[in-house]
Design a protein around this motif. Structure first.
Motif, PDB file in Angstrom:
ATOM      1  N   GLU A 164       0.771  -1.191  -0.007  1.00 42.10           N
ATOM      2  CA  GLU A 164      -0.147  -0.059   0.027  1.00 42.10           C
ATOM      3  C   GLU A 164       0.920   1.156   0.062  1.00 42.10           C
ATOM      4  N   ASN A 165       2.012   1.182   0.651  1.00 48.04           N
ATOM      5  CA  ASN A 165       2.920   2.409   0.613  1.00 48.04           C
ATOM      6  C   ASN A 165       3.422   2.834  -0.932  1.00 48.04           C
ATOM      7  N   VAL A 166       3.519   1.368  -1.491  1.00 46.20           N
ATOM      8  CA  VAL A 166       4.210   1.799  -2.648  1.00 46.20           C
ATOM      9  C   VAL A 166       2.882   2.330  -3.742  1.00 46.20           C
ATOM     10  N   GLU A 167       1.782   1.888  -3.458  1.00 52.98           N
ATOM     11  CA  GLU A 167       0.552   2.330  -4.156  1.00 52.98           C
ATOM     12  C   GLU A 167       0.219   3.613  -4.149  1.00 52.98           C
ATOM     13  N   LEU A 168       0.886   4.077  -3.212  1.00 51.93           N
ATOM     14  CA  LEU A 168       0.395   5.741  -2.732  1.00 51.93           C
ATOM     15  C   LEU A 168       0.298   6.550  -3.992  1.00 51.93           C
ATOM     16  N   VAL A 183      11.365  -0.355   0.116  1.00 48.94           N
ATOM     17  CA  VAL A 183      10.086   0.049  -0.332  1.00 48.94           C
ATOM     18  C   VAL A 183      10.042   1.379  -0.516  1.00 48.94           C
ATOM     19  N   ALA A 184      10.735   2.302  -0.015  1.00 47.93           N
ATOM     20  CA  ALA A 184      10.816   3.441  -0.231  1.00 47.93           C
ATOM     21  C   ALA A 184      11.155   3.827  -1.944  1.00 47.93           C
ATOM     22  N   ILE A 185      12.106   3.181  -2.200  1.00 47.52           N
ATOM     23  CA  ILE A 185      12.982   3.077  -3.688  1.00 47.52           C
ATOM     24  C   ILE A 185      11.682   2.587  -4.672  1.00 47.52           C
ATOM     25  N   ALA A 186      11.157   1.527  -4.109  1.00 44.77           N
ATOM     26  CA  ALA A 186      10.000   0.988  -5.124  1.00 44.77           C
ATOM     27  C   ALA A 186       8.740   2.237  -5.294  1.00 44.77           C
TER      28      ALA A 186
END
Lengths: 246, 409
Positions: free
Chosen positions: A106-110, A154-157
């Motif tokens: 969900e973080n990456v979807e943001l 995750v942040a890079i993704a």
């Protein structure tokens, strides 16, 4: 040669704190071509963070021009800047800045949510981005269940998921140990090799070694701007391991 | 941005602090529940007053004779017979705004059936009486004008009297009873009318022709009509005019000099009903406004907690902005969160209010009337409270500087 992706011309930034005016940037000009891996170096207070904020469309310059991917952004409204950040840029921060208690997926979807991408496509693209940074199988983990290195992946993704033109990384290894730092930098280098433009802010010289170009900022001005031969992660890794013996 | 996604984000944020969210909505819950319960009580009371006056009869005027005055001490209206049978006849024939008029002579009498006896008030009247008081006959038929003309010994019993004399569920039509020493034949049973506003049982009465009453009970027909006259106007609009017309007619007939007091009085029941209704309406408005104040307090509670939430989530707002959330997306997110809180409170409040009204009705036998429009208005109003009090915190969130917000610890 193609036109530069980032073109900053004589940018000034003045902060007012009460009656005191602080000149954070005093006429910076910089052009970044597509596919470059640029490290911006400088001590704290040098103006490198301000430059990063301007480049990241989080802040508007007091004076000067900033053309990003062919669009003049220095006079855009807040709403327009948000759109540019969403479409053209990907951010990676020192302290990861993931949403807590929210799964990696969900973080990456943001970013895609704010772009209005449909749920099915969002999941597909976020999954692909997480796989690309080597986090397959950790989609449902929340940040607190992940290590620092994994959180930064995750942040890079998240930065990658929207196919940005530029990735801006602000001290991306500042909160990581040296081994994890090397892994994360290797990932950035890998992205660079696939043609992604990466702009990285750091105060660590060894982090800058991964870049193909180093820009040094001091007192709100660019003091040096040199191209260099990129050192690969494995090379640096080897050196680090044998460091004690050489 | 997809509204469904925004809603999901809002739900998640609310569920993350369940206790806090519940306490925040409690203000709205109590407010809405109170408004609904109060309005239900008010509407119930109003309906009861309306029913009570409808039971008295519609468009009703009651004409009472004057007061006795012995040595400066007045006996009150009805103590001196000033109304004559001729007065009644001319009211019937000369006043255009009068639809019907009936005398009502009253006396307490003991009544005896074959097995039981009962003492009740016997009313001597004419057939118009049942029409004026909107009082249909449940069994048999009313007595007729012919019965009045010849003074037939027939009686119409109220439900209570019928039960006392013949037992419940019996059909006494055609049976014979005695009132005093006079045998009467039961021709009809009046339908059940219930209690008056003051608790008097309307059904504890028996009706006989007025001529029979005069001859058998009050001891002879005289010039004066020793009771009241019930008058029905032609419509609710003409009631006041009928009152004026009758007053003028009677003053003329009684030769009352201009400026002198009337020797009779006329009560306008619709006026009294109106005043009563206004009373209950004022009461309802008062109660509902007090309840509405608690809605306002609930709204302030939501604003308070939304401000806390914005501060707590400054960093989250910064992250969202950095990756491309527009200020208006942030505004919408927090607004929907406030709206969700207040709407949830509103809906729970409606359920609670309806339950509370039902319980009060059950427990204290209060008349309750739950109006659907009150429920609708409460829900809409709580949504309005959510938007109104959520706007400021949401604006605050949307105007945060992303750099500052990201730096916030």
């Amino acid at each position: 040669m193609s036109s530069p992706l980032i073109e900053v011309v004589d940018v000034h930034k003045v902060y007012k704190t009460g009656d005191v005016e602080v000149q954070a940037l005093c006429g910076v000009s910089l052009a970044v071509e597509p596919g470059e891996f640029v490290a911006i170096m400088g001590a704290s207070g040098s103006g490198k963070s301000t430059l990063m904020n301007v480049l990241g469309c989080l802040d508007r310059p007091t004076a000067g021009r900033y053309v990003l991917a062919g669009r003049e952004v220095s006079h855009m409204s807040k709403e327009e800047l948000a759109e540019v950040r969403n479409q053209v840029l990907g951010f990676v921060f020192q302290n990861f800045n993931l949403l807590t208690r929210t799964s990696a997926l969900e973080n990456v979807e943001l970013p895609l949510i704010y772009r209005g991408v449909r749920s099915k496509d969002r999941v597909r693209r976020a999954t692909a981005a997480l796989e690309r940074v080597g986090l397959a199988g950790r989609f449902e983990h929340t940040p607190s269940q992940l290590s620092g290195g994994q959180q930064q992946r995750v942040a890079i993704a998240r930065a990658l998921v929207g196919d940005p033109k530029v990735i801006l990384a602000d001290e991306p290894t500042g909160n990581l140990d040296s081994k994890t730092s090397r892994d994360v930098m290797a990932l950035f280098q890998e992205l660079g090799q696939t043609g992604m433009t990466v702009v990285l802010v750091t105060h660590e010289a060894d982090v800058a070694e991964y870049a193909s170009r180093v820009v040094v900022v001091r007192d709100g001005l660019i003091r040096s701007d040199k191209k260099q031969v990129q050192r690969s992660a494995s090379e640096i890794d080897l050196e680090a391991r044998s460091g004690g013996m050489l | 941005m997809n509204p469904f996604v925004t809603l999901r984000i809002a739900f998640r944020a609310i569920l993350r602090n369940k206790m806090r969210s519940f306490l925040t909505t409690l203000g709205i819950i109590i407010g809405v529940a109170a408004v609904i319960a109060m309005m239900a009580i008010g509407a119930g009371a109003k309906a009861q007053v309306e029913a009570a006056f409808a039971a008295m009869g519609t468009n009703l005027l009651i004409l009472l004779p004057g007061s006795t005055s012995t040595g400066g001490s007045f006996g009150g209206f009805g103590t001196m017979p000033t109304l004559t049978w001729d007065d009644l006849a001319s009211i019937r024939s000369e006043v255009a705004t009068v639809r019907a008029a009936a005398p009502s002579l009253r006396s307490n009498q003991s009544m005896v059936s074959e097995e039981m006896n009962w003492t009740t008030s016997v009313i001597g009247t004419t057939p118009e009486y049942f029409q004026i008081r909107s009082w249909p006959i449940a069994l048999g038929s009313p007595f007729t004008q012919g019965d009045v003309d010849i003074g037939s010994k027939v009686v119409v019993l109220g439900q209570t009297v019928a039960e006392r004399l013949f037992g419940a569920n019996a059909n006494p039509v055609g049976q014979s009873i005695r009132i005093g020493n006079t045998p009467f034949s039961v021709v009809g049973i009046a339908s059940r009318k219930g209690q008056s506003a003051s608790g008097q049982d309307y059904d504890d009465t028996a009706f006989i022709p007025v001529t029979t009453f005069a001859h058998r009970i009050s001891g002879g027909l005289t010039k004066y009509l020793t009771g009241q006259i019930f008058i029905q106007s032609t419509s609710s609009e003409t009631t006041a005019r009928a009152l004026g017309d009758i007053t003028a007619l009677l003053r003329d007939r009684h030769h009352i000099a201009p400026g002198a007091d009337d020797d009779f009085s006329i009560r306008n029941l619709s006026e009294i009903a109106g005043a009563q209704q206004q009373g209950t309406e004022t009461m309802t408005t008062l109660l509902a406004s007090v309840a509405a104040v608690s809605l306002l307090v609930g709204g302030i509670g939501i604003m308070n907690i939304m401000l806390v939430s914005v501060t707590e989530r400054t960093r989250e707002i910064g992250i969202r902005m950095a990756i491309g959330a527009k200020p208006h997306s942030i505004l919408l997110q927090f607004l929907i969160e406030a709206l969700t809180l207040s709407m949830a409170g509103g809906l729970i409040g409606v359920a609670l209010g309806v339950g509370m009204a039902g319980w009060l009705a059950e427990r204290f036998r209060w008349p309750m009337l739950i109006q659907p429009d009150v429920i609708g208005i409460s829900v809409v109003f709580s949504a309005f409270v959510g938007v109104a009090f959520g706007l400021y915190p949401a604006r605050k969130a949307s105007q945060l500087d992303p750099i500052e917000a990201l730096r916030y610890e």
